[in-house]
Design an enzyme around this catalytic site. Sequence first.
Site, PDB file in Angstrom:
ATOM      1  N   ASP A 229       0.863  -1.190   0.000  1.00 13.32           N
ATOM      2  CA  ASP A 229       0.000   0.000   0.000  1.00 13.32           C
ATOM      3  C   ASP A 229       0.899   1.239   0.000  1.00 13.32           C
ATOM      4  OD1 ASP A 229      -1.735   2.059   0.504  1.00 13.32           O
ATOM      5  OD2 ASP A 229      -2.896   0.996   2.022  1.00 13.32           O
TER       6      ASP A 229
ATOM      7  N   THR B 161      -2.373   6.749  -4.232  1.00 13.16           N
ATOM      8  CA  THR B 161      -1.073   7.245  -3.769  1.00 13.16           C
ATOM      9  C   THR B 161       0.044   6.846  -4.729  1.00 13.16           C
ATOM     10  OG1 THR B 161      -1.945   6.583  -1.633  1.00 13.16           O
ATOM     11  CG2 THR B 161       0.265   7.470  -1.645  1.00 13.16           C
ATOM     12  N   THR B 162       0.110   5.542  -5.054  1.00 18.64           N
ATOM     13  CA  THR B 162       1.195   5.044  -5.917  1.00 18.64           C
ATOM     14  C   THR B 162       1.099   5.682  -7.303  1.00 18.64           C
ATOM     15  OG1 THR B 162       1.001   2.973  -4.693  1.00 18.64           O
ATOM     16  CG2 THR B 162       2.349   2.932  -6.667  1.00 18.64           C
TER      17      THR B 162
ATOM     18  N   ASP C 242      -9.064   0.954   2.634  1.00 17.52           N
ATOM     19  CA  ASP C 242      -9.090   1.443   1.248  1.00 17.52           C
ATOM     20  C   ASP C 242     -10.321   0.932   0.507  1.00 17.52           C
ATOM     21  OD1 ASP C 242      -6.777   2.720   1.780  1.00 17.52           O
ATOM     22  OD2 ASP C 242      -5.504   1.608   0.403  1.00 17.52           O
TER      23      ASP C 242
END
Length: 538
Positions: free
Chosen positions: A59, A92-93, A394
């Site tokens: 994550d 995010t990634t 998430d």
Amino acid sequence: MSSLQFLNTKADILRRSQALAVNINAAKGLQEVLKTNLGPKGTMKMLVGGAGQVKITKDGQVLLHEMQIQHPTAAMIGRAATAQDDIVGDGTTSNVLFIGELMRQAERYLGEGVHPRVLVDGIELAKKETLAFLETAKIPHSEVSKELLMDVARCSLMTKIHPSIANPLTEILVDAVQTIKKEGEPIDLHMIEIMHMQHKMSTESRLIKGLVLDHGGRHEGMPTRLENCYIMTLNVSLEYEKTEVHSGFFWSNAEQREKLIASERAFTDDKVQKIIDFKRKLCDGTDKKFVVINQKGIDPPSLEMLSREGIIGIRRAKKRNMERLPLACGGKGLNSVDDLTAEDVGFAKLVYEVSLGDDKYTFIEGVENPFSCTILIKGPNDYSIAQTKDAIRDGLRAVTNTINDKAVIPGAGAFEVSAASHLQTWAKTNVSGKAKLGVQAFADALLVIPRTLAENSGLDQQDTLLKVVEAHEKTGEAYGVDVITGEAQPTSVSQVWDNYIVKRQFLNIAPVLAEQLLLVDEVMRAGKNMRGGDAPEE
């Protein structure tokens, strides 16, 4: 010489090309770290703390929070990416990858002598056009079906945890959100309690339409299992309390002392007796039982009185559970035991206690019309539980976003391929001059998502990307990367969907930060440390 060095010859400074190179390398470095995590086939990272604690995760948000990033530019990108997660719960990634790739593409043009301001103008135009294209690419759903929510939840979970854990959790998450959803009100995810028990396997996690409290009865004589229970939610002290004012009591013989002690005790016993009388009034002559859950304390004599009546008494319940209990079981949170009525208490078909080592858990199940529930996570060790917990958070946000947006975006890199193709066509007729280079850099940077998905799946990234782009250009449909075969697959077949709000947030945050970093032409160490090493101390 920098203008700042005229003021301070020992100032720590990076000028023009150096400053750009530092920022570009920081963005590319952070991109390389998170690149391998993207998608369902991404690899894991192991984080080891100073005391030897282990966390295994893929994550991006957890990684960026836990990693110690010392480079100021990389830390800035990390903060922007985690801000996205805090707002919408995902992306995010993708954020870090896109910023890194946009800086990499810009580096190519900057090396050929293009001014950063010209590139930034092009990137800004591309950002606005991509946001406009996002509105046409989204697939609206006036009624959000359970199947769609399950597809979205599955896509979110698969990128964080193993499919054998993700598949059973998918339905749990959708049911949990649908349980707490009230018509015409925003969804409050705090009404879903995430509780963990360290035993059995991660695949045995389950949804309880009710509550699990992480403590049990505090008296050995109390029943551990009751059926058809009235649930009283209390915030009343049922223990002997000293007076708040400093006062002294004087007596002349032992009898007077005993009377004083008895009158002090009677103050608490009267409150407990009112609860017992109310229980008899409701339950006598029926098969109903009674449970008292109190936010404040219950002392041993009071517990003894409750135990004799067959009442489960739970003390010092957490405040958040006191808010959830009336939503799950019905009734009200009570601050007094006077004038009690049947409407003040809730109802549950089953209340039972489970012991796990020294820990006790109280399960409240079989409630009618619950607006609060518990996801019970099981797992053999701490890091598997932590990994599942992060994925569940998430997944819950992804389901909630879909309900709020009433729309989804094609996933598996399909939106990025469509947007890149659209930008290249649009730029030919709508953008003139060197700004086209900024649009081109933006379009190429978008393709980092499908390219990385292919690379992390062990496929040839160029070959896979070309197949997806060709399939999209031939049919005009949204085609994504099939991470198993490496072929182009329409998202209508693969059912891989992304959240609209996540993509919109990502397109608003990432390009703006990249533009700001490209326009930095001087990096200087500010503050008191500017003096240099041999400056005299004050």
